[in-house]
Enzyme design. Structure first.
Site, short mmCIF file in Angstrom:
data_model
loop_
_atom_site.label_atom_id
_atom_site.label_comp_id
_atom_site.label_asym_id
_atom_site.label_seq_id
_atom_site.Cartn_x
_atom_site.Cartn_y
_atom_site.Cartn_z
N GLY A 25 0.81 -1.20 0.00
CA GLY A 25 0.00 0.00 0.00
C GLY A 25 0.84 1.25 0.00
O GLY A 25 2.08 1.20 -0.14
N ALA B 190 2.52 0.95 3.74
CA ALA B 190 3.10 -0.26 4.32
C ALA B 190 2.97 -1.45 3.38
O ALA B 190 2.20 -1.43 2.41
CB ALA B 190 2.41 -0.58 5.65
N VAL C 71 2.06 -5.59 3.44
CA VAL C 71 1.37 -6.59 4.26
C VAL C 71 1.88 -7.97 3.89
O VAL C 71 1.84 -8.36 2.72
CB VAL C 71 -0.16 -6.51 4.08
CG1 VAL C 71 -0.85 -7.56 4.94
CG2 VAL C 71 -0.67 -5.12 4.43
N LYS D 281 1.61 -6.20 9.09
CA LYS D 281 1.70 -4.93 8.37
C LYS D 281 2.97 -4.23 8.79
O LYS D 281 3.16 -3.90 9.97
CB LYS D 281 0.47 -4.06 8.68
CG LYS D 281 0.34 -2.84 7.76
CD LYS D 281 -1.04 -2.21 7.89
CE LYS D 281 -1.21 -1.07 6.90
NZ LYS D 281 -2.55 -0.46 6.96
N ASP E 151 -11.34 6.16 4.42
CA ASP E 151 -10.72 5.54 3.25
C ASP E 151 -11.38 4.19 2.99
O ASP E 151 -10.71 3.18 2.81
CB ASP E 151 -9.21 5.38 3.45
CG ASP E 151 -8.49 4.97 2.16
OD1 ASP E 151 -9.11 5.05 1.08
OD2 ASP E 151 -7.32 4.55 2.24
#
Length: 498
Positions: free
Chosen positions: A201, A204, A206, A219, A317
């Site tokens: 992302g 970060a 995952v 994460k 979000d």
């Protein structure tokens, strides 16, 4: 002969009633859990209300956990019975006996969040006589084991004869409670085994990995994004931030110089990935929609339980990439990096809730007022209603992949909101023209009108993505409407042109 944990706890709680306690008027509230054989004896520590206990004698909570495959499982939670010294406000667990850790602490519901240093625990195992000294209620048993074993045997025999430790007559639903592990030395390197990258992302990466013998999602934030890591961690650790519709937070710490959140693993991946590979029938679709809306409704809830307070949180979000699908086909919310915690006064319309620009998320899921930059920062409600707009788009996204709504028509490939009209990655300028100026929304297929739920779904979506934020439903109302939908799709005979 070694004593079992259950029998030991029964005796210790009974023994504590033999000692005088100082008069006090505490108001401490502790999370409560006891096995059936311990229930009667733990009642003396205070009144029990559901999953909480109001302390009657002390201001200390206790928590005892059994280690199963290295993972702490609650065995006894509640108020202490004797005048225990509990200077720590949080639950710093230490070893009591092999595979048993425990703590006493002095703040409301502190016995739900464990701080547990495995290295110290291992040392305590070698020297159990130094593990708890005078700071926990089990110290009395260490001092009187020779005589206590005999007394215990007699007491337990009488208890069983007179059945003062009865089995529960009904199924007790345990609270959906997080037992959060915050590693004291912040080093998770030796406890985590990283296996493969699941997603990357803006903030970060995952990973899928193993933690204390279980598969988890990890994460990982780079050092430069410590602020983003802290913000998301703080949302997960809000009081009462536990719900079946929110991904479970397990631990936080560091790996070398990177910051880490350890979360439950949703084996079906993101809702985006799930819908790309799976067509759902009505039952599957309805479960996804209901659990998604229920999770958002809980996130938005301004919740007071006894003295624990969970503020409302705006996700800010909400997209199909930030919703996960578990193995049982239910949705959980994740990724709170853009979230805003709303104070109670903000929900009542007072000014001063947020200073500066709110960090928002994915363009095509943003409400018109947020795209335009006309968010009223004096009210938290506008951010919550922005989430409801995004929820409407998410519901449309998953309903489009429902085979039962299509009847004899082919189920369309998975598409993001506005992908057909504006492409997969629309620009802000194009979205402003389409969503704000023309006030257009994703197309609702005409075949939906041929099933009994079609008109209800049409109305629900329009009430979620209404141009006027104040006219939109609340997340709770969305959840209630979805819960009232029939569990089966029924074909309507009247023909509708396609």
């Amino acid at each position: 002969m070694p004593l079992t944990l259950d029998v030991s706890i029964v005796f210790i709680v009974w023994l504590s009633t033999c000692f005088p306690s100082r008069a006090a008027t505490p108001k401490r509230r502790c999370m409560y859990f006891a096995k059936p054989q311990n229930t009667e004896l733990t009642k003396v520590a205070g009144n029990i209300s559901g999953h909480w206990q109001l302390c009657a004698i002390t201001e200390c909570c206790m928590g005892y956990f059994q280690l199963e495959d290295g993972k702490p499982k609650p065995d006894l939670l509640g108020c202490t019975r004797n005048t225990t010294n509990c200077p720590n406000s949080s639950c710093h667990a230490s070893m009591y006996q092999k595979n048993i850790i425990g703590c006493v602490c002095s703040s409301d519901f502190c016995n739900t969040n464990i701080t547990w240093n495995q290295k110290t625990t291992q040392n305590d195992t070698k020297q159990p006589q130094k593990a708890f000294n005078t700071t926990n209620i089990l110290s009395a048993s260490i001092l009187i084991i020779p005589a206590g074993a005999l007394i215990l045997y007699i007491f337990h025999a009488i208890a069983m004869k007179w059945r003062i430790l009865p089995k529960c007559s009904r199924q007790v639903t345990r609270p959906d409670t997080h037992y959060i592990l915050e590693v004291l030395n912040n080093d998770l390197s030796k406890q985590l085994e990283m296996q493969k990258v699941l997603a990357c992302g803006s903030f970060a990466r995952v990973w899928q990995g193993t933690f204390q013998g279980s598969s988890v999602a990890v994460k990982v934030f780079p050092p430069a994004l410590k602020q983003e890591f802290t913000k998301e961690k703080d949302v997960y650790k809000l009081p009462l931030m536990m719900h079946s519709g929110i991904v479970r937070f397990l631990a936080n710490g560091k790996m070398e110089n990177e910051f880490v959140l350890v979360l439950e693993l949703a084996t079906q991946g993101s809702l985006n990935v799930f819908l790309s590979r799976v067509m759902c029938d009505w039952a599957c679709t309805l479960k996804l929609a209901q659990t998604l809306s229920q999770g958002l409704a809980y996130l938005h809830t301004d919740l007071q339980m006894n003295e624990a307070y969970k503020p409302a949180v705006a996700h800010c979000d909400l997209s199909s990439s930030n919703v996960l699908v578990k193995a049982n086909g239910s949705c959980v919310l994740c990724d709170f990096g853009c979230s805003t915690v709303l104070e109670r006064k903000a929900l009542q319309g007072y000014t001063g809730m947020v200073e500066g620009r709110i960090q928002m998320g994915t363009l095509q899921y943003m409400a018109p007022e947020i795209l335009e930059g006309c968010v009223n920062l004096s009210s938290g409600r506008c951010l919550l209603q922005g989430d409801v707009y995004s929820l409407g788009l998410l519901l449309w996204e998953l309903l489009m992949r429902c085979s039962d709504l299509c009847n004899d028509f082919p189920v369309p490939e998975h598409m993001l909101p506005y992908e057909t009209e504006l492409g997969r990655n629309p620009s802000l300028e194009h979205l402003l023209t389409f969503v704000l100026e023309k006030r257009l929304r994703p197309t609702i297929p005409r075949p939906w009108a041929r099933v009994s739920q079609g008109p209800l779904l049409h109305e629900l979506l329009e009430d979620c993505w209404d141009h006027d934020a104040d006219a939109r439903l609340t997340a709770e109302c969305v959840a209630n409407r979805l819960a009232s939908l029939p569990p089966r799709c029924c074909f309507v005979m009247n023909e509708v042109g396609v």
